[in-house]
Design an enzyme around this catalytic site. Sequence first.
Site, PDB file in Angstrom:
ATOM      1  N   HIS A   1     -10.321  -4.303  10.043  1.00 42.99           N
ATOM      2  CA  HIS A   1     -10.961  -4.196   8.304  1.00 42.99           C
ATOM      3  C   HIS A   1     -12.148  -3.605   8.640  1.00 42.99           C
ATOM      4  O   HIS A   1     -13.308  -4.351   7.157  1.00 42.99           O
ATOM      5  CB  HIS A   1     -10.819  -5.340   7.661  1.00 42.99           C
TER       6      HIS A   1
ATOM      7  N   GLU B   1       1.121  -1.330   0.373  1.00 38.71           N
ATOM      8  CA  GLU B   1      -0.107   0.172   0.338  1.00 38.71           C
ATOM      9  C   GLU B   1       1.089   0.771   0.175  1.00 38.71           C
ATOM     10  O   GLU B   1       0.430   2.492  -0.442  1.00 38.71           O
ATOM     11  CB  GLU B   1      -0.834   0.172   0.918  1.00 38.71           C
TER      12      GLU B   1
HETATM   13  C1  LIG Z   1      -2.288  -4.797   4.131  1.00 36.84           C
HETATM   14  C2  LIG Z   1      -3.158  -5.682   3.818  1.00 36.84           C
HETATM   15  N1  LIG Z   1      -3.510  -5.507   2.403  1.00 36.84           N
HETATM   16  C3  LIG Z   1      -4.536  -5.994   1.485  1.00 36.84           C
HETATM   17  C4  LIG Z   1      -5.485  -6.619   1.743  1.00 36.84           C
HETATM   18  C5  LIG Z   1      -6.391  -8.097   1.757  1.00 36.84           C
HETATM   19  N2  LIG Z   1      -5.872  -9.426   1.761  1.00 36.84           N
HETATM   20  C6  LIG Z   1      -6.395  -9.943   2.315  1.00 36.84           C
HETATM   21  S1  LIG Z   1      -5.346 -11.568   2.419  1.00 36.84           S
HETATM   22  C7  LIG Z   1      -4.543 -10.929   1.100  1.00 36.84           C
HETATM   23  C8  LIG Z   1      -4.022 -11.374   0.357  1.00 36.84           C
HETATM   24  C9  LIG Z   1      -3.014 -12.388   0.966  1.00 36.84           C
HETATM   25  O1  LIG Z   1      -1.992 -12.852   0.433  1.00 36.84           O
HETATM   26  P1  LIG Z   1      -0.711 -14.347   0.545  1.00 36.84           P
HETATM   27  O2  LIG Z   1       0.026 -13.137   1.397  1.00 36.84           O
HETATM   28  O3  LIG Z   1       0.175 -15.037  -0.654  1.00 36.84           O
HETATM   29  O4  LIG Z   1      -1.674 -14.540   1.829  1.00 36.84           O
HETATM   30  P2  LIG Z   1      -2.822 -16.429   0.985  1.00 36.84           P
HETATM   31  O5  LIG Z   1      -4.098 -15.549   1.057  1.00 36.84           O
HETATM   32  O6  LIG Z   1      -2.770 -17.091   0.027  1.00 36.84           O
HETATM   33  O7  LIG Z   1      -2.448 -16.670   1.828  1.00 36.84           O
HETATM   34  C10 LIG Z   1      -5.183  -9.423   0.853  1.00 36.84           C
HETATM   35  C11 LIG Z   1      -4.572  -8.899  -0.305  1.00 36.84           C
HETATM   36  C12 LIG Z   1      -4.977  -7.169   3.633  1.00 36.84           C
HETATM   37  N3  LIG Z   1      -5.889  -7.985   4.079  1.00 36.84           N
HETATM   38  N4  LIG Z   1      -4.631  -6.598   3.853  1.00 36.84           N
END
Ligand SMILES: Cc1ncc(C[n+]2csc(CCOP(=O)(O)OP(=O)(O)O)c2C)c(N)n1
Lengths: 326, 326, 308, 308
Positions: free
Chosen positions: B134, B66
């Site tokens: 959130h 971000e």
């Molecule tokens: C700082 C932030 N940005 C965006 C999000 C929205 N979000 C929640 S899970 C996720 C995906 C994260 O991917 P990864 O780190 O690979 O974890 P996975 O879900 O694949 O286990 C996102 C973008 C968030 N929770 N926090």
Amino acid sequence: MSSEAGTIKLFFREAIARAVREEMAGDSRVIVLGQDVGAFGGSYKEFLGLYDQFGAARVRDTPVAEAAMVGLGIGAAASGYRPIVSITYMDFLMLSLDPLVNYAAKARFKTGGQITAPFVVKTTAGAKGQGVAHSQCLEAWLMGVPGLVVVAPSNAADAYGLMKSALRHDGPVVFVDHKRLFPSAGEVPAAETFTPIGQAVVRRPGEHVTIATHGYMVRTAMQSAERLARDGVSCEIIDLRTLAPLDIDTVARSVARTGALVTLEEGQLTCGVGAEVAFRAQEAVGPVRVARVGALPAPVSSNPVLEAAALPDAARVIQAVRRVLA
Amino acid sequence: MSSEAGTIKLFFREAIARAVREEMAGDSRVIVLGQDVGAFGGSYKEFLGLYDQFGAARVRDTPVAEAAMVGLGIGAAASGYRPIVSITYMDFLMLSLDPLVNYAAKARFKTGGQITAPFVVKTTAGAKGQGVAHSQCLEAWLMGVPGLVVVAPSNAADAYGLMKSALRHDGPVVFVDHKRLFPSAGEVPAAETFTPIGQAVVRRPGEHVTIATHGYMVRTAMQSAERLARDGVSCEIIDLRTLAPLDIDTVARSVARTGALVTLEEGQLTCGVGAEVAFRAQEAVGPVRVARVGALPAPVSSNPVLEAAALPDAARVIQAVRRVLA
Amino acid sequence: MDPLATLKSMLLIRRFEAALNTRPDHGFQLYSSGAEAVAVGVCAALRPGDQLLSSGRSIGPALARGIDPRLVMAELLGKTAGPARGKGGRGHLAKPDQGFFGAHPVVAGNISIAAGAALAAQLEAKGRMVACIFGDGASGAGALHETLNIAALWRLPLLLVCDNNGLSVSTPREAALAPARLSDLAAPFGVPAASVDGTDVEAVQRQTETFAVRVRAGDGPAFLECRSERFFSHSTATRETRSGAVMRGVLERCPIRKYAAKLQAVDTLDAAGVARIEAETEAVVAEALAFADASPYPDPAEALRDVV
Amino acid sequence: MDPLATLKSMLLIRRFEAALNTRPDHGFQLYSSGAEAVAVGVCAALRPGDQLLSSGRSIGPALARGIDPRLVMAELLGKTAGPARGKGGRGHLAKPDQGFFGAHPVVAGNISIAAGAALAAQLEAKGRMVACIFGDGASGAGALHETLNIAALWRLPLLLVCDNNGLSVSTPREAALAPARLSDLAAPFGVPAASVDGTDVEAVQRQTETFAVRVRAGDGPAFLECRSERFFSHSTATRETRSGAVMRGVLERCPIRKYAAKLQAVDTLDAAGVARIEAETEAVVAEALAFADASPYPDPAEALRDVV
Ligand SMILES: Cc1ncc(C[n+]2csc(CCOP(=O)(O)OP(=O)(O)O)c2C)c(N)n1
Ligand SMILES: Cc1ncc(C[n+]2csc(CCOP(=O)(O)OP(=O)(O)O)c2C)c(N)n1
Ligand SMILES: [Mg+2]
Ligand SMILES: [Mg+2]
């Protein structure tokens, strides 16, 4: 020992260092994390001597990484330590808000009390020729975050007493001092003292108008009161000291007597400290004549002419007082 | 074409997508940056179709970063482009505040007009079972930042019209929508329309009390007004639409007539939108009976019982209205 | 950890999520199915005094760490019998007194917190370590860089575990992260790193144990990338973007079937054994669900408790 | 750039700062003395349409980029003749219409902004590039990681220049950054990197030119570490922490003396030439100071101009 019995004269920075030293000596869980806080002693020498006394394990120079610095402080705090994390200027606290607000402020709530993060973020607000990104006062942002305690000393004694209380508080505390307070000295109790969190104090009793303020602006308020006194206007000055939780009772009691309120802050007025103080005071005592004084709605330049133009000063406070008393 | 002449029924997300599509079609400098905004079309499908129409160069999926996302948007904007940066939830905007507030908001001022950053941060506020990190509404933080424009639509038509205006504005704009608005649809002008920045609107005329609010809470206010009407209480509801600059004149005109003000926001009351609206309205028209309604001073849990307990609802608005009219 | 316990631990996660999936009304959930071997393999190398932190995808980590499935289920369904009395819920599971410091759903948000817990462990000097599981998507966040640097400088007892399931919501890891291997991110800091098959529980456990030795010894942090799979869409509220063909390939890499087959191949386990384990697991999961269903929602007054 | 111009450009920075130092009342300043070769070497490889960004230590970069010393002096002294009419001042110098996008004093704060400018250059596709100078201290900030990753993924025309003077205020680079070489930070992202002697202007220019070729060609970003020196304390308001002995060693590595000696060795320059260049530079600097002194401070009303 100074003239005043039972007090010693300390520079603002010395008062902070003393509080941290006493707490570190009494509690091995207290540690310091920050940029140039070690041998250098901090930007304002407010940590001077701690590194020599307590060593590199407990007084740690960090890289320039405000987000991780606060995250580390929180993790250590939640694991039983009591860190102080020094964020040089409050502007840089923006880089730390995710761990501070999304994690620390909510940890106790979201874990049903299993995890708490008793730590102190010490940061410096205000303008002193440092420019648009090194002069901001963001206390109001933090006041609206449930779970955070926010304190802001206006003198050496409270810098000492509030830091002591902050380091004993069982949750996250943001300790906000001010650049223009560092050159000053003040009388500090010789004996160990704690300034209670959540208690404002009347700095100057008065009858005609209440001025509610905090931090460096307490001095601006005092100057204004001096001048107004010459014209027979009597100002009661309240130093809020703690911004969250806000001691509105002390403000309300005063306003109930004076019937007029001027709020004064160096930061922006919009959604600021004054807006909150004014609302809650009137919630408590009913409508009164009220005015807010704060910075102009613009960034604060390092330019001496523009900085002076942007910041609230005695002249503007006096104007505001006259306006509410008109 | 729908029943209402000259309007079409669009889902909230479709209204946003339409605005962005029109602006991208008309101005090749408009680009979209965000997580999963490409083929996926955005968390709420609010960018659906743009990737197919405009391609990967102008609709860019970013990593989860971000801070850099907003920094990139600013740098591109200051170089002549007009990016929209999508920050999924407003809670994550904390990670972007350094570039947004320390750089973008001050760029024009600090360079004497040499650099401006005309870009839009689109983010989603509010609670919908997503939990403490959130669900936050941080509009008040941004309102106090000189140099930022903050808009918050309450319906599809303004989501369309405000996004159009935001993408034409010559500086940084934060476009704050709300999770609970996305399931809804509304009538949107069939012809190209711009909702002017800085203009509130009266959603429901009334006589006894003014309710000033924004975003999703406009609906809560409308429900409250319906119910109060049955008891003969007539509420005038003002949808602020733009939070910075605040259209206080529209509020003041209304309050001058009704003599009573209730502010309503989903976020925290302390140093919140309502504190500012209440202060400025009374600055304009003098003391009136006033009450604020907002979230409880606590984090907002994803727990349905606790979320409902924390958030303002019609029942609380009605209570507040009765209180100010008592 | 003995092979049957390992298999059971993975199966518990899988069946637990299947059971949780029968309670959709409470709201969406993030599942660990496909990545069971990551959590189980890592936890097999952790000791009681250690702490584990995870991302919001935390069912696997919580159960693998040994948190009572009944408590986990209750918390995920917002019931007062949960460790946080239902206040944390999905994405915020925590039971620090049992070595699960907790989940945090802000992507990469737990990485620096974990380093702080590791700092505390270092200061205590009792040979404790901290492990933090985050995703491939989180690896693009600045928090990883800042934390890797400080952890390396200060030799913090921290194991960073990247559960690389190849996706951040809909974004393929290749489109979000430039490095050829995510474990390469540790190299500049002189932090030892390895990439293993995250569907091979023994590989994960072995590498974690290897790293744990030096981490506990005070030699500083280590970085473990585990290439796992995500068997379901990002969350139960998120649309799936992978084709049926792709999904078939994904499901092929089942860590549980793989390990069960291996155990049967070496006669550590027979068909009857598998059946027994499945039956036991089903019983545990059923009890967890019953326990959670029986527990009440919190009182609305809870909304103002434990704030400051 | 011809050798004499290069020498002159470095000398201008040195003498400009000496002159500025005679106006202490305006407030503190951050000097580039000791790192002249970094700014001058990098700018020698930039073209008019390119953009340069820098940290708050921006006198060297601004002058090396060719911004009129009179304007720079006026801005640094808060006078209306400055490009920002004295509103930006120290740490915020900018003259984008001449390729100096500007300084930003939030450490690492300009790195992602620079990537955004590079994104614009990429979309314009006119072969323009962007260079961003930041310090060793800034290299520990997450912004570098996030930006390196995105710039590498998107092949942005961005040159990241780490002016490594070995210090962040009082903190030695070794105590703040774990990597053996800061240029190692680029490796995981597949970004080409090099570390050069930042007091050798030719080495800096040569490496910048090499990287500029591929950056302009659309092959993506590059990372250049320049090991320079900081001849003065962090700022004119900051106490010096280095011993006299250490400082003597630091001053030994003077990029200007070094380059002048080299030019004299190859007879490109003689003593008279040196004297002439010094005299010309002194004249330029004196004029800049006079120009700034003659310019008025802004009107207080300026405090509310150019806000929104
Ligand atoms: C700082 C932030 N940005 C965006 C999000 C929205 N979000 C929640 S899970 C996720 C995906 C994260 O991917 P990864 O780190 O690979 O974890 P996975 O879900 O694949 O286990 C996102 C973008 C968030 N929770 N926090
Ligand atoms: C985010 C942030 N944190 C802290 C500071 C205070 N600060 C100003 S310059 C500086 C040192 C930076 O060191 P380096 O990046 O090496 O640059 P140098 O000063 O050596 O040129 C620091 C810590 C800042 N301006 N911004
Ligand atoms: Mg993933
Ligand atoms: Mg440096």
